[in-house]
Design a protein around this motif. Structure first.
Motif, short mmCIF file in Angstrom:
data_model
loop_
_atom_site.label_atom_id
_atom_site.label_comp_id
_atom_site.label_asym_id
_atom_site.label_seq_id
_atom_site.Cartn_x
_atom_site.Cartn_y
_atom_site.Cartn_z
N CYS A 34 12.56 -3.48 13.80
CA CYS A 34 11.79 -4.71 13.69
C CYS A 34 12.47 -5.85 14.45
O CYS A 34 11.82 -6.60 15.17
N LEU A 35 13.79 -5.96 14.30
CA LEU A 35 14.53 -6.98 15.05
C LEU A 35 14.33 -6.78 16.55
O LEU A 35 14.09 -7.75 17.28
N GLY A 85 6.32 0.00 12.94
CA GLY A 85 5.88 -0.53 14.23
C GLY A 85 6.56 0.19 15.38
O GLY A 85 7.23 1.21 15.18
N GLN A 86 6.39 -0.36 16.56
CA GLN A 86 7.02 0.19 17.75
C GLN A 86 8.53 0.32 17.51
O GLN A 86 9.13 -0.58 16.93
N TYR A 87 9.11 1.40 17.92
CA TYR A 87 10.52 1.73 17.78
C TYR A 87 10.88 2.26 16.40
O TYR A 87 12.00 2.70 16.20
N SER A 131 0.82 -1.22 0.00
CA SER A 131 0.00 0.00 0.00
C SER A 131 0.85 1.26 0.00
O SER A 131 0.46 2.28 0.56
N GLY A 132 2.03 1.18 -0.60
CA GLY A 132 2.90 2.34 -0.69
C GLY A 132 3.57 2.70 0.63
O GLY A 132 4.25 3.73 0.72
N GLN A 133 3.41 1.88 1.66
CA GLN A 133 3.98 2.16 2.98
C GLN A 133 5.23 1.32 3.22
O GLN A 133 5.38 0.25 2.65
N VAL A 190 1.48 -8.89 14.11
CA VAL A 190 1.13 -9.85 13.06
C VAL A 190 1.70 -9.37 11.73
O VAL A 190 2.26 -10.16 10.97
N SER A 191 1.61 -8.07 11.47
CA SER A 191 2.16 -7.56 10.20
C SER A 191 3.67 -7.70 10.15
O SER A 191 4.23 -7.92 9.07
#
Length: 131
Positions: A64-65, A55-57, A48-50, A75-76
Motif C-alpha cells: 500500500c505504501l 491492491g496493486q503489488y 466485508s471479511g477482506q 480510492v479504497s
C-alpha cells in the motif's frame, strides 16, 4: 493512544479536528493481516471479511505504501488507510467509518490521499519522520 505513547501515531487535522491516526495498533495490524481473532473479527467484518489494503503489488502495508509513493493508490486505499488510522488512534470503529463516509467518500481525492500517505508512512518511519 496518543502520539507520545506510540512512535507511529500521528496527529492530523481531519474533519475539522485534530485527530490521532495510528496503524501500529495490534487490532489494526491484525485486521490488515486478515487475522480472524476475536479481537478484530467485528472490525474485519466491516471490511466485508477482506483484507483492507488489497491492491496493486499486494495487500500488505508495504504494498500500500508503494502505491502511495508511486501515486497509483486507489480510492479504497485512501478510505481504508484513514479509517484504520482513526481506529488505531482511538476513534470508535463506527465513528471512524462515518467520518470517512462523510469527509472522504465522494470528495476530491488529493487532500485525503495526502493524509492517508502520511498515516501509512508513519507506520514505517514513525510519525516524526513522516511529517
Amino acid at each position: 493512544m496518543s502520539s507520545t505513547t506510540n512512535p507511529c501515531a500521528r496527529e492530523i487535522k481531519f474533519a475539522g479536528e485534530l485527530r490521532t491516526c495510528n496503524l501500529n495498533d495490534p487490532i489494526v495490524l491484525d485486521t490488515i493481516a486478515g487475522g480472524h481473532t476475536m479481537r478484530n473479527l467485528s472490525l474485519l467484518m466491516k471490511f466485508s471479511g477482506q483484507r483492507p489494503l488489497v491492491g496493486q503489488y499486494g495487500d500488505t502495508p508495504a504494498a500500500c505504501l508503494k502505491r502511495f509513493l508511486e501515486q497509483v493508490y486507489s480510492v479504497s486505499d485512501v478510505e481504508n488507510v484513514i479509517t484504520l488510522g482513526l481506529i488505531g488512534g482511538g476513534t470508535n470503529a463506527d465513528d471512524a467509518f462515518a467520518l470517512v463516509k462523510e469527509h472522504v467518500t465522494g470528495q476530491p481525492l488529493a487532500a485525503n490521499a495526502l493524509i492517508a500517505s502520511e498515516v501509512i508512512a508513519a507506520l514505517f518511519v514513525g510519525a516524526q519522520e513522516a511529517a
